[in-house]
Design an enzyme around this catalytic site. Structure first.
Site, PDB file in Angstrom:
ATOM      1  CD  GLU A 105      -3.307   8.237   5.365  1.00 13.78           C
ATOM      2  OE1 GLU A 105      -3.242   8.626   4.055  1.00 13.78           O
ATOM      3  OE2 GLU A 105      -3.986   7.120   5.772  1.00 13.78           O
ATOM      4  CE  LYS A 108      -1.695   8.058  -2.764  1.00 12.71           C
ATOM      5  NZ  LYS A 108      -2.809   7.464  -3.712  1.00 12.71           N
ATOM      6  CB  VAL A 162      -0.561   3.460   4.605  1.00  6.99           C
ATOM      7  CG1 VAL A 162      -0.109   2.440   5.564  1.00  6.99           C
ATOM      8  CG2 VAL A 162      -1.967   4.134   4.810  1.00  6.99           C
ATOM      9  CG  ASP A 190      -1.987  -1.258  -9.380  1.00  5.48           C
ATOM     10  OD1 ASP A 190      -1.154  -1.040  -8.500  1.00  5.48           O
ATOM     11  OD2 ASP A 190      -2.795  -0.612  -9.808  1.00  5.48           O
ATOM     12  CB  SER A 220      -0.832  -0.603  -1.983  1.00  3.93           C
ATOM     13  OG  SER A 220      -0.233   0.081  -1.120  1.00  3.93           O
ATOM     14  CB  ALA A 221       4.634   0.938  -1.685  1.00  4.32           C
ATOM     15  CG  ASP A 222      -0.086   1.277   1.714  1.00  7.40           C
ATOM     16  OD1 ASP A 222       1.057   2.044   1.452  1.00  7.40           O
ATOM     17  OD2 ASP A 222      -1.280   1.577   2.008  1.00  7.40           O
ATOM     18  CE  LYS A 262      -7.740   4.164   0.776  1.00 16.62           C
ATOM     19  NZ  LYS A 262      -6.597   3.790   1.680  1.00 16.62           N
TER      20      LYS A 262
END
Length: 314
Positions: A38, A99, A119, A151, A153-155, A172
């Site tokens: 990435e 980003k 990611v 909330d 992540s789109a990961d 994380k």
């Protein structure tokens, strides 16, 4: 892009096909192992000038372990798989790098932006490019308090539909690790510990949760990938969770104190959305006087090495 109408505007057609760097193009032609990398770690994840040094070290680590590095990013609206050193220097030094998650790729391309891929976006581009293995530091996931903010992540959803092997140190530790593992299970993403049956916690060796599966060498990880391909039942990702050795992790007491301070700062400063992770990582770097940065670098270099060895085994 301008509409063609009464005022005589003309539509400018831009070629949005993926461009391959010379080294990656040669590897694709020869069938050599390639590891996707990435670019957000370069533009948003690490402070200058460490970001450029680490970006080069990551690529060197992949090469030393027998694979070709393919750092992915966007330049002038063009997706590039295998950024040149000059292009990495640009992303590392520019203040105008956006980003990019998956949803941002098309708007950014149309706007001819410079962008660094997350990611989710890196995984999607890697799969489109035929790259089977991706090395990163830690995944995004479910944020603390997501029951109220939603909330997430789109990961997570990206990995549920992308047949790629992701080598990481878990998610994380600033996230809700337990909720993230629950979401990965719901989405059908395989999570396999490397040399462990405990899920790593990024800065911490042990994130506090058990895993059902583990492997002890790159060949065994490659065997899982081959089995998934042969079955052709599910197109989701395989996560190879690679923990730091205990003597290389961030001191757990320091970690917990700094995290608590950082979470309080988010609420105080009204930081939300995709700004949360960079804000907290920056806080960790400052509050630990650089010790978290050292750990972060060890994480990504270890993962790059393992990803290259898995790619070679495939």
């Amino acid at each position: 892009m301008m509409p063609h109408g009464e005022r005589g505007y003309r539509c400018v057609v831009i070629n949005h096909a993926i461009r391959y760097g010379a080294e990656v193009a040669a590897a694709r032609e020869a069938g050599s192992p390639v590891v996707a990398l990435e670019s957000t770690i370069i533009s948003h994840g690490l402070p200058r000038p460490s970001n450029l040094t680490v970006a080069r070290d990551i690529e060197a680590t992949v090469r030393a372990a027998g694979a070709v590095p393919a750092t992915i990013g966007m330049l002038g609206g063009e997706i590039v798989v295998g950024l040149s050193d000059e292009e990495i220097v640009h992303l590392a030094g520019s203040d105008d790098v956006v980003k990019l998650s998956v949803r941002d790729l098309a708007p950014a391309a149309a706007g001819r932006a410079d962008g660094a891929t997350t990611v989710a976006a890196t995984s999607a581009i890697a799969v489109a490019a035929g790259i089977a293995v991706f090395a990163t530091g830690g995944l995004g996931g479910v944020h603390r308090g997501a029951g109220t903010t939603f909330d997430e992540s789109a990961d997570l959803t990206a990995l549920s539909r992308l047949p790629i092997t992701v080598v990481c140190a878990g998610v994380k530790s600033i996230l809700d690790v337990g909720a993230t593992l629950e979401r990965l299970e719901t989405l059908g993403v395989s999570v396999v510990g490397y040399g462990t049956r405990r899920f790593p916690g990024f800065y911490l060796t042990d994130g506090g949760f058990d895993l059902d599966w583990s492997v002890d060498d790159p060949a065994s990880a490659a065997a899982i990938v081959r089995a998934a391909r042969a079955q052709a039942v599910h197109q989701g990702a395989t996560i190879i969770a690679n923990p730091l050795p205990v003597d290389e992790q961030l001191d757990p007491d320091l970690h917990d104190r700094v995290l608590a301070e950082g979470l309080a700062g988010l609420e105080r400063d009204h930081v939300t959305g995709k700004d949360v992770t960079p804000h907290l990582l920056s806080h960790f770097h400052a509050a630990t006087e650089g010790r978290s940065l050292d750990v972060n670098v060890r994480i990504i270099l270890r993962n790059a090495d393992l990803a290259a060895r898995i790619a070679a085994a495939l």
